[in-house]
Every structure is written in structure tokens, then in C-alpha cells.
Design an enzyme around this catalytic site. Sequence first.
Site, PDB file in Angstrom:
ATOM      1  N   GLY A  65      33.036  28.280  53.003  1.00  0.00           N
ATOM      2  CA  GLY A  65      34.338  28.659  53.169  1.00  0.00           C
ATOM      3  C   GLY A  65      34.095  29.719  54.838  1.00  0.00           C
ATOM      4  O   GLY A  65      32.913  29.403  55.139  1.00  0.00           O
ATOM      5  N   CYS A 108      20.346  23.000  47.645  1.00  0.00           N
ATOM      6  CA  CYS A 108      21.096  23.709  46.712  1.00  0.00           C
ATOM      7  C   CYS A 108      20.705  25.035  46.259  1.00  0.00           C
ATOM      8  O   CYS A 108      19.500  25.244  45.535  1.00  0.00           O
ATOM      9  CB  CYS A 108      21.620  22.911  45.662  1.00  0.00           C
ATOM     10  SG  CYS A 108      22.600  23.865  44.316  1.00  0.00           S
TER      11      CYS A 108
HETATM   12  C1  LIG Z   1      32.231  23.460  44.344  1.00  0.00           C
HETATM   13  C2  LIG Z   1      30.881  23.266  45.347  1.00  0.00           C
HETATM   14  C3  LIG Z   1      29.988  22.382  44.893  1.00  0.00           C
HETATM   15  C4  LIG Z   1      29.166  21.857  45.929  1.00  0.00           C
HETATM   16  N1  LIG Z   1      28.338  20.801  45.423  1.00  0.00           N
HETATM   17  C5  LIG Z   1      27.045  20.250  46.211  1.00  0.00           C
HETATM   18  C6  LIG Z   1      26.534  19.347  45.934  1.00  0.00           C
HETATM   19  O1  LIG Z   1      26.561  18.952  44.949  1.00  0.00           O
HETATM   20  N2  LIG Z   1      25.654  18.873  46.682  1.00  0.00           N
HETATM   21  C7  LIG Z   1      25.505  19.364  48.253  1.00  0.00           C
HETATM   22  O2  LIG Z   1      24.534  18.995  49.166  1.00  0.00           O
HETATM   23  N3  LIG Z   1      26.357  20.658  48.492  1.00  0.00           N
HETATM   24  C8  LIG Z   1      27.148  20.958  47.445  1.00  0.00           C
HETATM   25  N4  LIG Z   1      27.912  22.075  48.020  1.00  0.00           N
HETATM   26  C9  LIG Z   1      27.883  22.746  49.182  1.00  0.00           C
HETATM   27  C10 LIG Z   1      29.024  21.825  50.181  1.00  0.00           C
HETATM   28  O3  LIG Z   1      28.593  20.307  50.337  1.00  0.00           O
HETATM   29  C11 LIG Z   1      28.854  22.458  51.462  1.00  0.00           C
HETATM   30  O4  LIG Z   1      27.841  22.337  52.320  1.00  0.00           O
HETATM   31  C12 LIG Z   1      29.396  23.985  51.632  1.00  0.00           C
HETATM   32  O5  LIG Z   1      30.436  24.367  50.633  1.00  0.00           O
HETATM   33  C13 LIG Z   1      30.002  24.497  52.936  1.00  0.00           C
HETATM   34  O6  LIG Z   1      31.049  23.925  53.285  1.00  0.00           O
HETATM   35  P1  LIG Z   1      32.303  24.590  53.260  1.00  0.00           P
HETATM   36  O7  LIG Z   1      32.311  25.936  53.672  1.00  0.00           O
HETATM   37  O8  LIG Z   1      33.276  23.495  54.137  1.00  0.00           O
HETATM   38  O9  LIG Z   1      32.689  24.450  51.840  1.00  0.00           O
HETATM   39  C14 LIG Z   1      28.928  22.482  47.169  1.00  0.00           C
HETATM   40  C15 LIG Z   1      29.662  23.519  47.566  1.00  0.00           C
HETATM   41  C16 LIG Z   1      30.860  23.901  46.904  1.00  0.00           C
HETATM   42  C17 LIG Z   1      31.792  25.177  47.025  1.00  0.00           C
END
Ligand SMILES: Cc1cc2nc3c(=O)[nH]c(=O)nc-3n(C[C@H](O)[C@H](O)[C@H](O)COP(=O)(O)O)c2cc1C
Length: 594
Positions: free
Chosen positions: A506, A418
Site C-alpha cells: 500500500g 515473498c
Molecule cells: C494479501 C496479499 C497477498 C499477496 N500475495 C502475493 C502472492 O501470492 N504472490 C506475490 O507475488 N505477491 C503477493 N503479494 C504482493 C503483491 O502482489 C504486491 O507486490 C504488493 O502488495 C505491493 O503492491 P500494493 O502496494 O499495490 O499492494 C500479496 C500482497 C498482499 C497484500
Amino acid sequence: MSLNIPTLHKIAELKTENSSVKTFTFSAKEIAKESKPGQFVMVWDPGIDEIPISIAHASPDGELGLAIADVGDCSHSLHQKHMGDLIGLRGPYGTGFSINGDRICMVAGGYGAAPLRFAAEQAKELNKRVVVLEGAQSSVDLLYVNEFRDLGCDLRVATEDGSQGYKGLVTELLEELLASEEHLDLVLTCGPELMLKRVCELMRKEKIPTQVSVERIIKCSCGACGACDLGGYRVCKDGPVFDAEALESTEFGRWKREKSGKRIPINPNVSTGKEIEFLSTPPVRFTPEYEPLLKTEVCGIDFPNPIANAAGFGVSGMLLYQYAVAGAGSVVTKSIGLQEREGYPNPTFIEIAPQSYVNAMGLPNPGIKNFKLEIEDAKYADVPLILSIMGKSVEECSEVAKIARNYPIDMFEFDASCPHTEFAAVEHNPKLLTSIVKAIKEIVQPKPVAVKISPNVGDPAGLALTAQRAGADAITAINTVMARPVDKTLDIPLLGNPTGYGGKSGKNLTVGGKQIVFTLYEELKIPIIAVGGIFSAQDVIDYARNGARLFQVGSALVSEGLDVFSGMKKGLTEYLKVNGYKNIGELVGEAHRR
Ligand SMILES: Cc1cc2nc3c(=O)[nH]c(=O)nc-3n(C[C@H](O)[C@H](O)[C@H](O)COP(=O)(O)O)c2cc1C
Ligand code: FES
């Protein structure tokens, strides 16, 4: 709606309404023209926090009125502002009241009168007959009494101390109205939850359609984080206005959540003398279909299909259950640590370009012990459950793993990456990462452990190899990518994280994520779980051809909603059929075999 990001507006007018509420008026055409009664906007006090506020008035010429009660740190800070000061606004969000029928009763408690003022304005424009029942502690707490009268509503007031109108509760006034056998077509209500609950009970007996505006913790405000969960509904998107029947299958009126997601009583400061049961109403058990073209085996686990939600898109078990019902073949929890964490102040989630977001949630979570209830709820859907865990040290992660191994979890995902919290340190320290992965593996074996990495370290493949050597069973790639968006007028960070940092997700990540998975496939022996900018079946196909076996969807849930799961499965199935594949597994790594 334009980009989901606060934009600065000057306070055009400020009016003290009663002992605790001021009305802030803005000229905000872009918000006012889209606003419906019952919806809310997010109000950003720069550098402090951002809070949800119901719309009390919106006119076609762009006037936006917000009643802000001085009840917390941010609202208190807002109360110190003057006309001309700059405040960030974004919205409108959520569902509004549907104004049907001829005779409408509005039941308001405290500052719950605010959205009902806007609803009354609209109802009177439509020539409805409106009776407003307004309750408050005392006459000095009544809100918009003159406005309701000027609109021509039949206003009846109840105060608990008897200083104005009926002495007692507003729900008693409602009972009186019902006893008078006056016909009502519709009831709209907003106020303290126990009052709302009583209104719903009375109306269910009378079989009168009732719409209820519900309050919960709001963080992202657009359906991403799940902080506002109410029995699997996201109040910011599926609410805040609900039909009363929809609430019957939820914890409405029984318990709510802290910022961390922990379940607490509706009135935490009032002891009922009774032990409160923080259980959800059990949903129907869900068994997924194992689709021949899409079913997948990874790390010895059978997945009905290879698509899941990404970690962090929902703290609650009921929301994970909803993902499974909507078509996810497995579900991934929020990252859970040893201790409860409330996360950063808002803004926690903003849109910097269409479908490109930056978040700084700050890893809010209720702590692994409290999370048991969420796992039990998620397990009403019989799909594999992946627990994302986090921690800064071997000891902390081991403790989490020791507690979690007793829960019905199919697989673990260690969040090493993170980018905007102190937990990011792990992925910058290969020795520590190795020790943590070994420790978790030893505790949870024979359950598989994936390690989630990001490109925020210079060499993600090196990091993945370190995790593989430490015994990881899979690599999840990628986590969000560091960013620090700034408001150009004020020259301060937009995100509430004190450092201003967040992580991009995104569409920002689609191209880079696919490239990283391509590189990892060349280097690794263990399976790859793809995440990052997956919005369509084509994205899944690209990631699979580059080498991924499972696919997690995060940001697309914001723009596409829960239908994204079924849409992707349909698109994938069509592609596999048309191109003569027997199973999606045949696609994996195809780009490397050309
Ligand atoms: C609101 C939000 C909360 C997230 N919380 C976590 C989390 O608790 N643990 C984690 O490993 N990744 C977390 N992520 C990352 C996502 O799991 C993911 O890796 C990242 O958003 C990329 O994917 P996407 O483009 O489909 O959103 C979070 C992302 C967002 C936007
Ligand atoms: S506040 Fe509703 S999902 Fe984030």
C-alpha cells in the site's frame, strides 16, 4: 471505521447459552455504534487465531454481544477465557440485512440464530411483525429462545429429535407457515448452507424477497485476499448477507473452499454417494476493448490496457474475471505452488496507517493441479492471464511449470520474493534463482516469464540483473517489504505467522517502489512491470515515466474497490489526451530522457 487492526477489549460478561454456545459481551463503543444486523466482527485470541463472528447484539451505549460456538481450535480456546480477559476485536465488516416490509419471517438454524437476534431487535424497534422459525438438533442446542420471546416475536421451534416444538426440520415449519397462506413481506435466514438453499428454493416459488447470510473462510476480512470467494463475490465485503437471487449464479449450496482455496463439498464429512462437480456457473464471456491510448505490447503480448491486479489479490478465477470486467487489461493469479497450502493463521492482514497494510497470508493456494478450474473460470474474460508461480527448488518449480504449460496461460511470473515465508530464500540465493528461471523458461517457452523481486535483498537491481541474465523476459517490482508489527499491550506479534513477520504493502511502498523502478530502468534491457502502492492514475504516470510498461494494483483494491481500474484508466486517458500523447508507451522512461 478507524484503522483495520485488532484492538484489545476486556470480556465484560460471559454467559453459557446452550450445549456449545457462549455469549461474550464487551464494551466496544466504536464497533457497536457502527454495527448493523448481519455484519460480523473479527475476534482475535492473541497468539492463537482470529475468527469471524456475527454480531448478536449491539446497543448505542456500546454493548456488543457475540455468540461463539465451540466448533474449532480458536473458538475452543475462546471458550476457556474468563471475564476480564483481553480479546482483540475489529470491525464491523460486510453487508447487513435490510429490514423492509411489515411482516418478516426469520429462519434460523443452529447458531445462525445469533445475527437474527440482532435483526429481530432492530425489526421490533421499527414495529415490524416478526415470526421466528428456529431449528436445532435438540432442545439443548436452541439459542436465544427467551430473547426472541422477550422481544415479542412469534417464535416457533423445530428440533430434529423432537425434544422441543415441531419434530423435524425448520424448513418443514417454514412450509407449514407458507401453507397457512400467511402473508410475508420478507424472509431473513442464517444457518447451515443446505438449510439456506432449501429456504431459497421455497421462497423463489413464493416470490418472497429473501436475504441470506452466508458463511465462508474469512482471512483478511476486507476484500484483499479473496479467500472468501463465492462465485466472484467476496463474502467479507460483498456479503455475508446476499439477496437470494444474487446467489443463483454462484456455487452456493453446491461447494465451498478450504483455507487453501481448494474446492470442497458443502458437507465434506457427509457422503452423498454422488460425484460432486466443482464447476462454477459460467458467466457471460467478456471481450475487452483495446483502447488506442492505453493498449500496450509487452513481451509479444497485446494488452488492452496496461493495468492489472497484483498477484495474491484473489485465489479464485471468478474474482479475476470480475477484475477484467471492471477494467483490468490483464489478470495475475495468486502464487501457485506444487502442493496445496493453507497459509498462516489469522490475523493475516492488518492496516498499520491509513491505506498502509502488512500481510502474512503465508501463500495459501490449492496447488497447481487444483488450480486448473480457476484458470478456466478466469478465461471467461478474454484478457491476458499471468500465472504467478512459486517454489523453493528447481525440481518443484519445474513440476509446477510442466503442469501449467498445458493450461491457457499467456505469461508466467515467478514469485522469487515473498518476504515472510520459506520461499524468500530464493531471492537471497542468486545461483538458485538462476537455475529456477532457466528451468521454468525451458519448460514454458515460448511463453514469457517475468521474475518478481523485492527490496528485502540489499541490492534489488543486482537481483534483477541476475534474473535478466538467466533469461527472464521482464522484471516485476516490487513485492512486499518485511515488517513485524507487535501489539504493544501484550508485547506479541499481531500477525498469525509463527515468526510474526509479514510484508508491507500500500501507501508504504509508493515512494520507494517508484525509486526502485527508476533504478531498474537504468540497468535493465527487459521491460519492467511496476507494483507497489499504486492508488491513482498519477501513480501510474510516475511509474511509467520512471520506466515501467505494465502496472499492477493490489492494496488499492481494498480501499478503492474494483472501480479503481476504471478510475485509473479514465485519469490516464485524460492525462494522455491533454498532454498530446498518442499512446501510454510514449511515457515510458520519460524521466530518464529529460
Ligand atoms: C494479501 C496479499 C497477498 C499477496 N500475495 C502475493 C502472492 O501470492 N504472490 C506475490 O507475488 N505477491 C503477493 N503479494 C504482493 C503483491 O502482489 C504486491 O507486490 C504488493 O502488495 C505491493 O503492491 P500494493 O502496494 O499495490 O499492494 C500479496 C500482497 C498482499 C497484500
Ligand atoms: S477474507 Fe474476504 S477477501 Fe480476504
